[in-house]
Design an enzyme around this catalytic site. Structure first.
Site, short mmCIF file in Angstrom:
data_model
loop_
_atom_site.label_atom_id
_atom_site.label_comp_id
_atom_site.label_asym_id
_atom_site.label_seq_id
_atom_site.Cartn_x
_atom_site.Cartn_y
_atom_site.Cartn_z
N GLU A 43 0.78 -1.15 0.07
CA GLU A 43 -0.04 -0.08 -0.17
C GLU A 43 0.88 1.28 0.00
O GLU A 43 1.76 1.14 0.82
CB GLU A 43 -1.00 0.01 1.30
CG GLU A 43 -1.78 1.00 1.40
CD GLU A 43 -2.54 1.15 2.61
OE1 GLU A 43 -3.64 1.95 2.86
OE2 GLU A 43 -1.98 0.48 3.72
N LYS A 116 -10.48 2.84 -1.19
CA LYS A 116 -10.60 2.11 -0.10
C LYS A 116 -11.73 2.57 0.71
O LYS A 116 -11.99 3.65 1.19
CB LYS A 116 -9.23 2.63 0.77
CG LYS A 116 -9.15 1.78 2.14
CD LYS A 116 -7.65 2.25 2.71
CE LYS A 116 -7.45 1.70 4.15
NZ LYS A 116 -6.13 1.84 4.61
N CYS A 157 -5.67 -2.45 2.79
CA CYS A 157 -5.29 -2.58 4.11
C CYS A 157 -6.41 -2.60 5.19
O CYS A 157 -6.73 -3.83 5.49
CB CYS A 157 -4.56 -1.40 4.54
SG CYS A 157 -3.52 -1.39 5.92
#
Length: 286
Positions: A43, A116, A157
């Site tokens: 990431e 995200k 993540c």
């Protein structure tokens, strides 16, 4: 042919974006030389993990997908090597900022952008200061033409801790899950080591969805925050096929067989025995 070879990269990063891109590119080439068709960097590999602090000056590092230096570099590399590279980057979209991922195909084109969905907020991981919650919804993409039939699902993540992310991607047709990550020490509690929890959460997704999982993390110490690596690839039963340790820079690869995975998934019956009519509580906001 129902096989695909995947790779995860693990390395440390500095404040020098050009050096970071060069280091990632070196490992991408190594992975491609080993036969990897989809190659996952960690990431936000464009630089240090800046979300450890709240600094308004860092918004200047964001860029639109069509202008971001890391995305452009991975596009050129993907085209040259004929590989797919899920590329995490700090995205600017007008006045809005996102922790995003560009899915770059083997023709060098951006197939789409995922933003995200789950944004953490805590000591050392103050992402809500920088990123809006993603507005793309979960997304899946077809694998390269060299791996027909495969569909790729990606979370970023903090997304990887949520079973809802993995299950939603599976219901959208994913056959393989990728999670680029930046995670390590917890500044508020030096006795807390989440490395084993981090791995268990994703292995659980592999087992309960009968799907392989690829996770790529960073390593090294950045301003006192230590990133614990331990990147890995599991098969559809959650067994570790390849892994790296806490300090090791490198590439891991694994070859997966879609026909076998689909047989195993059907035999477990998890999707056969789902009871969606009972799951309304999962989408209630209280």
């Amino acid at each position: 042919m129902t096989e695909i070879t995947v790779a995860a990269l693990q390395l440390g990063f500095s404040a020098d974006i050009d050096r970071n891109i060069a280091n990632v590119s070196r490992l991408v080439r190594e992975a491609a030389a080993r036969g990897a068709q989809v190659i996952l960097p960690p990431e936000l590999f464009e630089g240090e993990y800046f979300c450890r602090v709240e600094d308004e000056g860092l918004f200047a590092n964001a860029a639109p997908v069509g202008e971001h230096k890391a995305v452009l570099a991975m596009q050129a590399l993907a085209e040259a090597l004929k590989v797919t590279i899920p590329t995490s980057f700090f995205e600017a979209d007008g006045p809005h900022y996102y922790n995003s991922l560009a899915m770059i195909g083997p023709d060098g084109e951006v197939q789409g952008v995922y933003r995200k969905s789950h944004i953490p907020d805590g000591p050392g991981y103050e992402e809500k200061f920088y990123f809006r919650p993603g507005n793309t919804g979960f997304k899946v993409w077809p694998a390269p033409p060299t791996a027909p039939g495969w569909t790729l699902g990606v979370g970023v993540c903090w997304d990887q801790w949520y079973p809802e992310t993995a299950r939603a991607l599976m219901l959208m047709g994913a056959e393989l899950l990728f999670y680029p990550t930046a995670i390590g020490s917890e500044p508020h509690d030096t006795s807390l080591d989440t490395a084993r929890l981090w791995r268990r959460a994703m292995v659980g997704h592999a087992v309960s969805n009968v799907v392989p999982v690829v996770a790529a993390n960073r390593i090294g110490t950045e301003h006192g925050q230590h990133f614990y690596g331990t990147s890995f690839i599991t098969d559809e039963r959650g067994d570790i096929l390849a892994e790296l340790d806490r300090e090791e820079e490198g590439v891991i690869t694994a070859t997966l067989d879609l026909a076998r995975i689909r047989r195993h998934r059907a035999a477990f019956g998890f999707f056969r025995d789902r009871r969606p009519e009972l799951y309304g509580r999962l989408v209630a906001d209280v």
